[in-house]
Design a protein around this motif. Structure first.
Motif, mmCIF file in Angstrom:
data_model
loop_
_atom_site.group_PDB
_atom_site.id
_atom_site.type_symbol
_atom_site.label_atom_id
_atom_site.label_comp_id
_atom_site.label_asym_id
_atom_site.label_seq_id
_atom_site.Cartn_x
_atom_site.Cartn_y
_atom_site.Cartn_z
ATOM 1 N N ILE A 240 0.846 -1.014 0.021
ATOM 2 C CA ILE A 240 0.037 0.019 -0.061
ATOM 3 C C ILE A 240 0.865 1.308 0.086
ATOM 4 O O ILE A 240 1.734 1.247 0.794
ATOM 5 N N PHE A 241 0.418 2.122 -0.939
ATOM 6 C CA PHE A 241 1.197 3.357 -1.249
ATOM 7 C C PHE A 241 0.407 4.642 -0.955
ATOM 8 O O PHE A 241 -0.799 4.445 -1.493
ATOM 9 N N ALA A 242 0.626 5.721 -0.094
ATOM 10 C CA ALA A 242 -0.115 6.754 0.149
ATOM 11 C C ALA A 242 0.775 7.933 0.221
ATOM 12 O O ALA A 242 2.022 8.251 0.560
ATOM 13 N N HIS A 243 0.019 9.189 -0.183
ATOM 14 C CA HIS A 243 0.772 10.659 -0.076
ATOM 15 C C HIS A 243 -0.453 11.589 0.070
ATOM 16 O O HIS A 243 -1.412 11.226 -0.404
ATOM 17 N N TYR A 244 -0.074 12.691 0.771
ATOM 18 C CA TYR A 244 -1.121 13.556 0.919
ATOM 19 C C TYR A 244 -0.459 15.063 0.807
ATOM 20 O O TYR A 244 0.433 15.273 1.852
ATOM 21 N N LYS A 245 -0.613 15.825 0.180
ATOM 22 C CA LYS A 245 0.095 17.203 0.057
ATOM 23 C C LYS A 245 -0.804 18.303 0.868
ATOM 24 O O LYS A 245 -1.771 18.795 0.452
ATOM 25 N N ILE A 246 -0.075 18.422 2.059
ATOM 26 C CA ILE A 246 -0.963 19.530 2.831
ATOM 27 C C ILE A 246 -0.730 20.946 2.210
ATOM 28 O O ILE A 246 -1.680 21.637 2.340
ATOM 29 N N SER A 247 0.381 21.233 1.763
ATOM 30 C CA SER A 247 0.545 22.492 1.101
ATOM 31 C C SER A 247 1.823 22.374 0.360
ATOM 32 O O SER A 247 2.400 21.206 0.341
ATOM 33 N N ASP A 248 2.293 23.164 -0.475
ATOM 34 C CA ASP A 248 3.493 23.031 -1.301
ATOM 35 C C ASP A 248 4.657 22.588 -0.367
ATOM 36 O O ASP A 248 5.851 22.003 -1.039
ATOM 37 N N ALA A 249 4.568 23.025 0.957
ATOM 38 C CA ALA A 249 5.938 23.177 1.802
ATOM 39 C C ALA A 249 5.762 21.658 2.395
ATOM 40 O O ALA A 249 6.708 21.176 2.967
ATOM 41 N N VAL A 250 4.584 21.047 2.639
ATOM 42 C CA VAL A 250 4.621 19.803 3.372
ATOM 43 C C VAL A 250 3.712 18.633 2.576
ATOM 44 O O VAL A 250 2.648 18.878 2.482
ATOM 45 N N GLU A 251 4.283 17.647 2.202
ATOM 46 C CA GLU A 251 3.743 16.225 1.669
ATOM 47 C C GLU A 251 3.998 15.186 2.752
ATOM 48 O O GLU A 251 4.968 15.003 2.903
#
Length: 1007
Positions: free
Chosen positions: A362-373
């Motif tokens: 399982i792979f996941a990512h979430y970009k909270i903002s350009d500064a934090v993923e």
């Protein structure tokens, strides 16, 4: 003996529940029928609408908003990133097109790659491990670094030193976007092990939708090799005619979902793979291990045989006075042993080991903002292999046979005892060589269960800068259960039979009531109960573990050369890595009570950690000027502090120059390092024996007093060392905690041409030279002793008996891992790619032709076993010292045609392996030897493969193909046996197709 033929379901009782039909034929037939019935209506379809997945860079990230990417071999992000080292790229689509259920089979078709651990390896101590590893430039799997999305893949096996490398069974094949192969040192960027190069599996990201893949294939082979006459002459049964076997089938499911307007994604993947076994008895060319003699090839037979061989000894001197075996005409008398009485190991192994594997990721990512993923992944793999090994044996063990043994006939008592003066109350010492053929092959049920998790943060800051920090934990658990072994202690007890009250029992029955006597002295005399007593099931367990904490920052300085438009790019970072190994054999192994492994195996535990800092810089010097379309330089350095090996420094320097847009010249020099792995460091040291001729023994030594003094012989001991008289010298084997890192120097330079007048064409030529110094290796004791006597080198590895000077009693030669001589290879890589719309040449709508060519000219492969020792060359050779063939030339050519609408494609591959010579034909020291003209050469070999794919509507793609279309047998030699883990009797598995024509079909469904 049980048949060597296999069922696809022959696996450990601890195996998984059956997830699909065990036979490949049903699945394959269904897929082939579906493909045949669907091609015509599909020809008019448009290319399907795929589930969405974004292009990714070498770190598995989508390009930034500024278009910056990272290429394999660097950590610097740049919009025009290129590499000063040549990169070979294999697309994920090619994995499907070749019908590859084993990624190592695809990797091994590359001219830079050589066969290594994989499903085609034969069982045995240096054979199959149940893992799959990569060996670039034939420098060894421990010198090839494997990455997934730019992050290190942990080691795969704690038990076998030959498998101390990343296991690519962990790679989710259906999720591979591409495979980047960079050959040459890359330690400055990625750290230890990247000496031969780096293989980076770049996975698909932002997958949106659902996809199912199913694939099945099998081997068809016509057994008509003339070598079968050799087996028949030895009385061995030989298969003939057409065989269909070795089914391989895999199913995978991929689900992905983008959410929150594309800011995040979750992708899940699961797959199941099953491979049926193929025995060496199922091919006519592998029924015999070959031996070469003046009269031609013969079947190599083992003197550990069934019925047993008995070497009778003189009770006074211990000398062997004759070798005998049972006379089948009488059933209970002995006759002189003949070579033809030997046992054929050839048909008792697997040419393809049965295997089951599950992957779940399982792979996941979430970009909270350009500064934090935030990103993370979890990968799980379990592989179960059934590694078949020849029937075990008692290999020439001195046993006590009591002269009043009731199983002995009168003539046997006379021959073994009375004729040499032994009474019924005494025992004779007999060297017994017994093959447990009635039990059939041993089966090593080997399981690997791997977990790897990653959790990290990445993002952009200060407009031109990017950071990436993550923690990664990986662990591989190993367990092995081997059946049909023999306990040497029980065997010795069972041989001591006595008659008590008319009943035959063991002499030790009073204290060992479970003992059952064994009768080796009559045809069919061995009972099932006796076999059950002496046979054992043995176990090994262990794990490898790796933890990494890493952080890096990359970007540009905002300024650069006044003659260039792009600024200077940099990357800096720090990394901490901790590795552990634990290996625990059971008490049978550790007490040397396993007949097939009488040297024993012992617990091994160890760990090390390393702290590293690194930096890279890329400086565009001149851009968009006459004769300087671009000119740039780059450099990198990595400092490492190992808890075991101390400090190391790796660095690189390179440059690129494009005088015009069509031509790019590149070159680099790198210093790479490889720290010793855990087995090399912490493998248990133990004493063993070795066959050595000591030039310092006897009253008239062959070596001078001064030479012998170098090896530790005192003036008093010289001329007074008792001859070994047939005794074997001592040797010490195992790990070495004092090892230093290997150091490699890599030079490469080349050119890449992309002519504008040939649109879509790219041609590359690159020279490489890799020299590994302080080579971590083991060295034969005879070489160590002779080198010390001749040159004074390596004399510290010789430990003589302090009182007598002997190497026999309390003396030994240290043959543990040491920093030895060097290994060097050099050559030229050639690449060419082209893509052409045929309509642009001939008019109309004729589709597109794509061409991909890769070839390697190996100019040099040189080995120096110890400093000061003679250097020998293996380029162009194969054999007992050089191992698998190293041809001067290898290539593969792929040609593919795609229909105008893109709904149908057909392609072909030509794989070529150049000729090689028997290494004994070389005049070099350590190579030259006796050989026969008919066994002097492996000829050039070509394989041709075909593949086709067709879209059915917008959701389905059918594909099928044939590899080794002409069903070509591998070239055979008597110099392949015992040459390493890719030897499979009379041929080299992995290097050559060894099972015949492979026919496959598959389907992909997208929703």
């Amino acid at each position: 003996m049980p048949s060597a033929r296999h069922s696809a379901n022959r696996l450990s009782p601890r195996g998984f529940p059956r997830l699909m039909p065990t036979g490949a034929s049903l699945t394959t037939a269904w897929l082939l029928a579906l493909a045949a019935g669907s091609i015509q209506p599909a020809l008019a379809q448009q290319a399907p609408t795929l589930p969405q997945d974004a292009p990714t860079d070498a770190n598995g990230e989508a390009p930034s908003t500024g278009g910056d990417i990272v290429v394999t071999g660097s950590r610097i992000r740049s919009p025009n990133a290129t590499s000063v080292s040549a990169i070979t790229t294999v697309s994920g689509q090619e994995i499907l097109n070749r019908g590859a259920t084993r990624i190592e089979d695809l990797i091994n078709t590359l001219p830079q790659a050589y066969a290594d651990q994989g499903g085609g390896n034969r069982g045995g101590t240096v054979g199959a491990s149940g893992t799959a590893t990569i060996n670039l430039r034939n420098l060894g799997n421990q010198r090839t670094l494997v990455l997934i999305d730019g992050r290190r893949l942990m080691q795969g096996d704690p038990a076998r030193s030959a498998a101390q490398a990343a296991d690519i069974n962990n790679v989710p094949a259906a999720l591979v976007d591409r495979i980047d192969v960079v050959t040459g040192g890359a330690s400055a960027v990625y750290g230890s092990d990247a000496i031969a190069g780096v293989v980076n599996f770049v996975l698909k990201k932002n997958f949106d939708g659902f996809q199912a893949d199913a694939q099945a294939g099998l081997f068809t082979h016509d057994n008509r090799n003339p070598i079968a006459s050799v087996a028949r002459a030895a009385g061995q049964p030989v298969i003939s005619g057409q065989t269909i076997d070795g089914g391989q089938q895999s199913v995978s499911l991929t689900f992905g979902k983008n959410f929150d307007e594309g800011r995040g994604n979750v992708t899940a993947f699961a797959s199941y793979r099953q491979i049926a076994g193929v025995g060496t008895a199922d091919r006519d060319f592998s029924t015999c291990n070959l031996a070469a003699g003046a009269a031609g090839y013969s079947c190599s037979l083992s003197s550990t045989t069934y019925p047993a061989q008995f070497q009778l000894t003189n009770p006074t001197t211990g000398a062997v006075r004759g070798s005998y075996t049972l006379d089948s005409t009488t059933g209970n008398t002995l006759r002189t042993y003949r070579t033809s009485d030997g046992f054929s190991n050839g048909p008792t192994y697997d040419a393809q080991a049965p295997d089951k594997r599950i992957n779940a990721d399982i792979f996941a990512h979430y970009k909270i903002s350009d500064a934090v993923e935030v990103y993370g992944q979890f990968m799980f793999m379990r592989d179960e292999a059934d590694i078949r090994i020849s029937p075990t044996g008692v290999f020439t063990v001195a046993e006590k046979i009591n002269c009043n043994n009731p199983y002995l006939s009168a003539s046997q008592v006379n021959l073994i005892c009375t004729s040499v003066g032994l009474t019924p109350a005494q025992s004779a010492t007999v060297n017994v060589s017994f093959r447990d053929a009635l039990a059939g092959s041993r089966h090593d049920y080997t399981n690997h269960t791997s977990y790897q998790g990653v959790l990290g943060l990445r993002g952009d800051f200060a407009s031109n800068w990017h950071y990436d920090a993550y923690a990664q934990y990986g662990r591989t658990e190993y367990d092995s259960t081997t059946i049909n072994e023999i306990s040497l202690a029980k065997f010795a007890n069972a041989l001591q039979a006595v008659n008590v009250g008319g009943q035959i029992v063991c002499a030790s029955a009073a204290t060992n009531p479970s003992c059952v006597p064994i009768n080796l002295f009559a045809v069919n005399g061995i009972t099932d109960s006796a076999r059950a007593y002496v046979e054992n099931t043995v176990h090994r367990t262990g794990y490898t573990q790796e933890f990494i904490a890493s952080g890096s920052v990359s970007g540009n300085l905002g300024f650069g050369s006044p003659l260039a438009s792009h600024p200077i790019g940099v990357a800096i970072g720090a990394e901490y890595r901790d590795e552990k190994l634990n290996f625990q054999p059971d008490s049978f192994y550790s007490s040397k009570d396993v007949a097939g492994n009488s040297g024993g195996e012992f617990p091994a535990m160890g760990s090390f950690n390393v702290k590293e800092v690194y930096g890279e810089v890329r400086v565009p010097l001149i851009e968009a000027r006459p004769f300087f379309h671009s000119l740039s330089a780059e450099g990198g350095i990595r400092y490492s502090n190992y808890s075991t090996a101390g400090d190391t420094i790796a660095f690189k320097a390179g440059a690129e120059w494009s005088p015009v847009r069509d031509l790019r010249l590149r070159g680099s020099f790198q210093r790479a390092v490889r720290a010793p792995n855990l087995t090399e460091l912490f493998g248990p040291q133990r004493g063993t024996t070795a066959s050595i001729t000591d030039p310092c023994e006897g009253t008239a030594p062959k070596a001078t007093a001064a030479q012998c003094a170098l090896s530790g012989v005192s003036a008093v001991q010289y001329r007074n060392i008792a001859p070994a008289a047939g005794q074997q010298s001592g040797a010490r084997v195992g790990g070495n905690p004092d090892l230093k890192p290997e150091v490699a120097y890599t030079k490469s330079f080349g050119a890449e041409l992309t002519p504008r007048f040939l649109r879509g064409v790219t041609i590359g030529v690159d020279y490489f030279d890799i020299k590994v110094k302080k080579l971590i290796s083991t060295v034969a004791p005879s070489i160590i002793l002779n080198q010390c006597i001749a040159t004074g080198v390596a004399c510290d590895l010789i430990v003589r008996n302090p009182a007598t000077g002997s190497l026999v009693n309390s003396g030994y030669v240290v043959t543990t891992y040491v920093n030895a001589g060097y290994l060097q290879t050099s050559g030229i890589d050639f690449t060419a790619t082209a893509s052409q719309q045929l309509g642009d040449i001939f008019g109309g709508h004729l589709g597109r032709v794509d061409l991909n060519f890769g070839g390697t000219r190996t100019e040099k492969y040189a080995v120096q076993v110890l400093p000061g020792a003679p250097v020998y060359r293996c380029d162009g050779y194969f054999g007992t010292t050089c191992g698998q063939p190293i041809p001067h030339w290898r290539h593969r050519l792929l040609v593919n045609w795609t229909s105008p609408q893109g709904g149908f494609s057909v392609g072909g591959t030509w794989r070529y392996i150049g000729p090689t010579k028997n290494d004994k034909s070389s005049s070099a020291t350590y190579l030259t030897g006796t050989y026969f003209a008919y066994d002097a050469r492996l000829g050039a070999t070509s394989y041709f493969d075909l593949t086709a794919a067709v879209n059915v509507g917008k959701r389905f793609t059918l594909r099928g193909g044939v590899n080794n279309l002409l069903d070509r047998d591998p070239p055979l030699t008597a110099s392949a046996a015992s040459t390493g883990q890719t030897s499979n009797g009379a041929f080299f598995a992995g290097m050559y197709d060894s099972l015949g024509r492979y026919v496959f079909a598959g389907v992909t469904a997208r929703f």
